[in-house]
Motif scaffolding. Structure first.
Motif, short mmCIF file in Angstrom:
data_model
loop_
_atom_site.label_atom_id
_atom_site.label_comp_id
_atom_site.label_asym_id
_atom_site.label_seq_id
_atom_site.Cartn_x
_atom_site.Cartn_y
_atom_site.Cartn_z
N THR A 57 91.60 -3.64 117.72
CA THR A 57 92.81 -3.19 118.40
C THR A 57 93.97 -4.14 118.09
O THR A 57 95.08 -3.72 117.78
CB THR A 57 92.58 -3.13 119.92
OG1 THR A 57 91.50 -2.26 120.20
CG2 THR A 57 93.82 -2.62 120.63
N VAL A 58 93.71 -5.47 118.20
CA VAL A 58 94.75 -6.46 117.91
C VAL A 58 95.20 -6.38 116.46
O VAL A 58 96.40 -6.44 116.15
CB VAL A 58 94.24 -7.88 118.25
CG1 VAL A 58 95.22 -8.94 117.74
CG2 VAL A 58 94.05 -8.02 119.74
N ASP A 59 94.25 -6.25 115.52
CA ASP A 59 94.60 -6.14 114.10
C ASP A 59 95.46 -4.91 113.85
O ASP A 59 96.40 -4.95 113.03
CB ASP A 59 93.34 -6.08 113.24
CG ASP A 59 92.69 -7.45 113.09
OD1 ASP A 59 93.38 -8.47 113.32
OD2 ASP A 59 91.48 -7.51 112.76
N SER A 60 95.16 -3.82 114.52
CA SER A 60 95.95 -2.60 114.35
C SER A 60 97.36 -2.78 114.89
O SER A 60 98.34 -2.36 114.27
CB SER A 60 95.27 -1.43 115.06
OG SER A 60 94.00 -1.19 114.52
N LEU A 61 97.47 -3.43 116.06
CA LEU A 61 98.78 -3.67 116.65
C LEU A 61 99.60 -4.67 115.83
O LEU A 61 100.83 -4.72 115.93
CB LEU A 61 98.63 -4.20 118.08
CG LEU A 61 98.10 -3.19 119.10
CD1 LEU A 61 97.80 -3.87 120.42
CD2 LEU A 61 99.11 -2.06 119.32
N ASN A 62 98.93 -5.49 115.04
CA ASN A 62 99.59 -6.50 114.23
C ASN A 62 99.98 -5.96 112.85
O ASN A 62 100.41 -6.71 111.98
CB ASN A 62 98.66 -7.71 114.05
CG ASN A 62 99.42 -8.94 113.58
OD1 ASN A 62 100.51 -9.22 114.03
ND2 ASN A 62 98.79 -9.68 112.65
N ASP A 64 101.86 -2.76 110.22
CA ASP A 64 103.21 -2.32 109.89
C ASP A 64 103.85 -1.64 111.09
O ASP A 64 103.30 -0.71 111.67
CB ASP A 64 103.13 -1.33 108.71
CG ASP A 64 104.52 -0.99 108.19
OD1 ASP A 64 105.51 -1.50 108.77
OD2 ASP A 64 104.59 -0.23 107.22
N VAL A 65 105.08 -2.11 111.45
CA VAL A 65 105.76 -1.59 112.64
C VAL A 65 106.10 -0.12 112.48
O VAL A 65 106.00 0.67 113.42
CB VAL A 65 107.04 -2.40 112.95
CG1 VAL A 65 107.79 -1.81 114.14
CG2 VAL A 65 106.69 -3.85 113.19
N GLU A 66 106.52 0.29 111.23
CA GLU A 66 106.88 1.68 111.03
C GLU A 66 105.68 2.60 111.23
O GLU A 66 105.84 3.76 111.61
CB GLU A 66 107.44 1.88 109.62
CG GLU A 66 108.74 1.13 109.40
CD GLU A 66 109.26 1.35 108.00
OE1 GLU A 66 108.57 2.07 107.24
OE2 GLU A 66 110.33 0.82 107.67
N ALA A 67 104.51 2.07 110.95
CA ALA A 67 103.31 2.91 111.08
C ALA A 67 102.63 2.67 112.42
O ALA A 67 101.48 3.04 112.59
CB ALA A 67 102.35 2.60 109.94
N LEU A 68 103.42 2.04 113.35
CA LEU A 68 102.79 1.65 114.60
C LEU A 68 102.26 2.85 115.36
O LEU A 68 101.18 2.81 115.93
CB LEU A 68 103.81 0.89 115.47
CG LEU A 68 103.25 0.23 116.73
CD1 LEU A 68 102.20 -0.80 116.36
CD2 LEU A 68 104.38 -0.41 117.54
N ALA A 69 103.04 3.93 115.40
CA ALA A 69 102.62 5.11 116.15
C ALA A 69 101.30 5.65 115.63
O ALA A 69 100.50 6.20 116.37
CB ALA A 69 103.71 6.19 116.08
N ILE A 70 101.11 5.52 114.31
CA ILE A 70 99.86 6.00 113.74
C ILE A 70 98.78 4.93 113.83
O ILE A 70 97.60 5.22 114.07
CB ILE A 70 100.08 6.40 112.26
CG1 ILE A 70 101.16 7.48 112.18
CG2 ILE A 70 98.78 6.85 111.63
CD1 ILE A 70 101.56 7.83 110.75
N ALA A 71 99.24 3.64 113.64
CA ALA A 71 98.26 2.56 113.53
C ALA A 71 97.64 2.19 114.87
O ALA A 71 96.52 1.68 114.93
CB ALA A 71 98.91 1.33 112.91
N VAL A 72 98.44 2.38 115.95
CA VAL A 72 97.87 2.00 117.27
C VAL A 72 96.69 2.91 117.55
O VAL A 72 96.87 4.11 117.75
CB VAL A 72 98.92 2.13 118.38
CG1 VAL A 72 98.26 1.91 119.75
CG2 VAL A 72 100.05 1.15 118.18
N MET A 289 91.30 -15.47 107.87
CA MET A 289 90.98 -14.74 109.09
C MET A 289 92.23 -14.06 109.62
O MET A 289 93.35 -14.50 109.35
CB MET A 289 90.40 -15.69 110.16
CG MET A 289 89.11 -16.36 109.75
SD MET A 289 88.59 -17.65 110.91
CE MET A 289 88.33 -16.65 112.39
N THR A 290 92.02 -13.01 110.37
CA THR A 290 93.13 -12.29 110.98
C THR A 290 93.32 -12.75 112.42
O THR A 290 92.47 -13.46 112.98
CB THR A 290 92.87 -10.78 110.97
OG1 THR A 290 91.74 -10.50 111.82
CG2 THR A 290 92.57 -10.29 109.55
N ILE A 291 94.43 -12.30 113.01
CA ILE A 291 94.67 -12.60 114.44
C ILE A 291 93.56 -11.97 115.28
O ILE A 291 93.11 -12.53 116.28
CB ILE A 291 96.04 -12.06 114.89
CG1 ILE A 291 97.17 -12.75 114.10
CG2 ILE A 291 96.23 -12.26 116.39
CD1 ILE A 291 97.27 -14.23 114.37
#
Length: 600
Positions: A57-62, A64-72, A289-291
């Motif tokens: 979930t955190v990696d998805s929220l972190n 691309d902002v433009e793809a946030l609606a899809i990525a969340v 590593m990722t956030i």
């Protein structure tokens, strides 16, 4: 003197063998146990899945902002909530399922100990401390609940979770993370166990002080009248306060040692958390590593150490619970001095004769009580036993009840040695009115009905009438429903003995024993009850242990005990004519009686 306390020793190994002794009590609900363990494993798998859902979930929220609606990943958030709810619900189901198992084990074990204590001999109960013993039983049965709850649902699941997390960290992030967890957990466990073992002495002192204080309070309150007789309220309060001071000191030491334990545990956790976070932060900075990985490791570390935070407490309590449960099993392992033979005969008789044949007995080897007593009580006869205090009169009654066995010789009922009979059937054939009547803190009618719980109301009323209790019952506002107080404190000595007489008559046993049965009655009540007892004793074999000789002048035979032997025997008139011990006792009592009448 036998002891019924089993003190803990911090140097003793943990009593894991107790688990084998508990196992039969847990197998009564095999299906529930299996289902509870299945819920336990499922809950732990869900618990381990939570950090991964959080990571993704955190990696998805972190991203691309433009793809946030899809990525969340809304589905991941929902999954996180579902997993957490599942984990909680599985835990509740597990506790509910296993709770029935634990409660039934506590019930079975508690009942077994209670029955066993009643089967132990009189010598054990004369030496026991009631308050301390009750605390032992309470701590033991509660120990079953604690042991099952924390051993099965805390220690074992935590070890399972640690093992899975270490494997996942080793595979996914390398040996450094896994090594930090392993070293930290081992250090934490070793420190907690060593510190807890050190603390055990203070816990033991606290428990001992608690038992001593409780025993002192119970003993003092049970002897309330004696305290009042001698104006010793302040003396009792000082003794109680001395015990409380010891309890306070023990509690203070226990609290300070707990501070040391908790401080050490907190230090180890802090170092482990810092090392894990620093290692993860370095990995993020290096781009390895990722956030989300950082959050995952943080969640895993907290998830592991949260249950371990209580390890010292849980370890000490489990150790104490095992020892307390062992105390119960130690009680169960105590063999009564008086036991039925494997092929014990069941006595069943409407009439009974008694014979003492060369009976010798001593409580202590150096102090013989009875020295070759022989006499016979024919069926339906009334035999009286008199003598000075300490001559062995009450011992005869205790031997007949088989509270003790003779050192030499034998006692026979209808020609059968009572050692060959079952104790239950033997005692069911004997009714007794003791000198010191002890009543339960219930209603008057329940105390009377105790002689025969299955007696009808008509039989109870008849027994009350024979004991000359009718007028007294009618004078009470609540009648038979009147509460008599603890040990019958609300009744006078004479009233308590009338209740005891009614209770003995209600039992309807073929053998009746009267141990100073009228010693607390005034002369008028005594004569009235003696008349009722004569009528009630018809067809019964009666053994009367008497101090007042005026109450046994109608006995078929009077035995005069002196220094553990029968010095004289015969009827009242025969003994008076012998001008011996009985004659002197009679003359003394008559003289004292005349003085009392003149004084009035």
């Amino acid at each position: 003197m036998r002891k019924n306390r089993f003190p803990l020793n911090e140097n003793e190994p943990i009593k894991w063998q107790v688990l084998k002794q508990l196992w039969p009590y847990l197998l009564e609900f095999k299906g529930r146990v299996a289902l509870a363990l299945l819920c336990l494993v499922a809950a732990k798998l869900a618990s381990i899945g939570l950090p991964y859902v959080l990571k993704y979930t955190v990696d998805s929220l972190n991203g691309d902002v433009e793809a946030l609606a899809i990525a969340v990943p809304i589905s991941l958030i929902i999954a996180y909530g579902a997993l957490r709810l599942t984990n909680v619900l599985l835990g509740e189901v597990r506790d509910t399922l296993f709770g029935r198992v634990t409660e039934r084990a506590m019930r079975r074990l508690g009942l077994k100990v209670f029955n066993h204590l009643h089967n132990l001999d009189l010598g054990f109960h004369l030496n026991r401390r009631t308050g301390g013993l009750s605390r032992d039983i309470e701590r033991g049965t509660n120990g079953v609940s604690f042991l099952m709850r924390f051993m099965v649902f805390n220690i074992v699941p935590t070890l399972l979770e640690i093992g899975l997390v270490v494997i996942l960290l080793l595979i996914q992030f390398g040996w450094s993370f896994a090594m930090i967890i392993v070293v930290s957990v081992i250090s934490y466990v070793m420190f907690s166990m060593k510190a807890t073992d050190w603390r055990t002495r203070f816990v033991q002192q606290m428990n001992e002080a608690d038992s001593t204080t409780n025993s002192r309070a119970v003993d003092s309150l049970l002897n309330f009248e004696t305290v009042k007789y001698f104006n010793n309220e302040r003396f009792e309060a000082n003794r109680y306060d001395t015990d409380l001071a010891g309890w306070e000191k023990a509690r203070r030491k226990n609290r300070l040692s707990l501070f040391a334990l908790n401080g050490g545990q907190a230090s180890i956790i802090a170092l482990a958390m810092t090392a894990m976070m620093a290692n993860a932060a370095y990995g993020v900075m290096e781009g390895e590593m990722t956030i989300g990985d950082f959050v995952l490791i943080n969640a895993f570390t907290m998830q592991i150490f949260m249950p371990l935070n209580f390890l010292g407490f849980v370890y000490r309590e489990i150790r104490g619970s095992l020892a307390n449960i062992q105390n119960l099993f130690s009680l169960l392992s105590q063999k009564p001095a008086i036991e039925d033979k494997p092929n014990a005969t069941h006595l069943s008789a409407k009439q009974a004769s008694i014979r003492f044949s060369n009976v010798q007995f001593h409580y202590q080897q150096a102090r013989p009580i009875l020295k070759g007593i022989s006499f016979e009580v024919p069926s339906g006869a009334k035999i009286a036993v008199v003598g000075e205090s300490g001559a062995g009169k009450s011992t005869i009654m205790k031997l007949l009840f088989r509270f003790y066995d003779p050192t030499e010789g034998g006692i026979f009922i209808n020609g059968q040695d009572i050692r060959e009979l079952s104790q239950h059937s033997l005692r069911s054939h004997i009714g007794i009115v003791p000198q010191d009547t002890v009543l339960f803190n219930t209603s008057l009618v329940e105390n009377i009905r105790y002689g025969n719980p299955d007696a009808s109301d008509e039989e109870v009323t008849h027994a009350i009438k024979l004991a000359h209790l009718t007028q007294f019952v009618e004078s009470l506002p609540d009648g038979l429903d009147t509460t008599v107080g603890e040990r019958g404190l609300k009744l006078s000595g004479g009233e308590k003995q009338r209740v005891a007489i009614a209770r003995a008559l209600l039992k309807g046993a073929p053998i009746m024993i009267f141990d100073e049965a009228t010693s607390s009655l005034d002369s008028q009540s005594e004569q009235a009850i003696l008349g009722a007892l004569r009528d009630a004793a018809k067809g019964h074999t009666s053994l009367v242990i008497a101090h007042r000789l005026s109450t046994i002048v109608d006995a078929d035979t009077i035995l005069v005990l002196s220094k553990g032997m029968i010095a004289e025997h015969g009827t009242h008139e025969t003994l008076l004519a012998q001008q011996g011990i009985y004659n002197r006792l009679w003359a003394t009592q008559q003289r004292d009686s005349n003085h009392e009448e003149m004084g009035q």
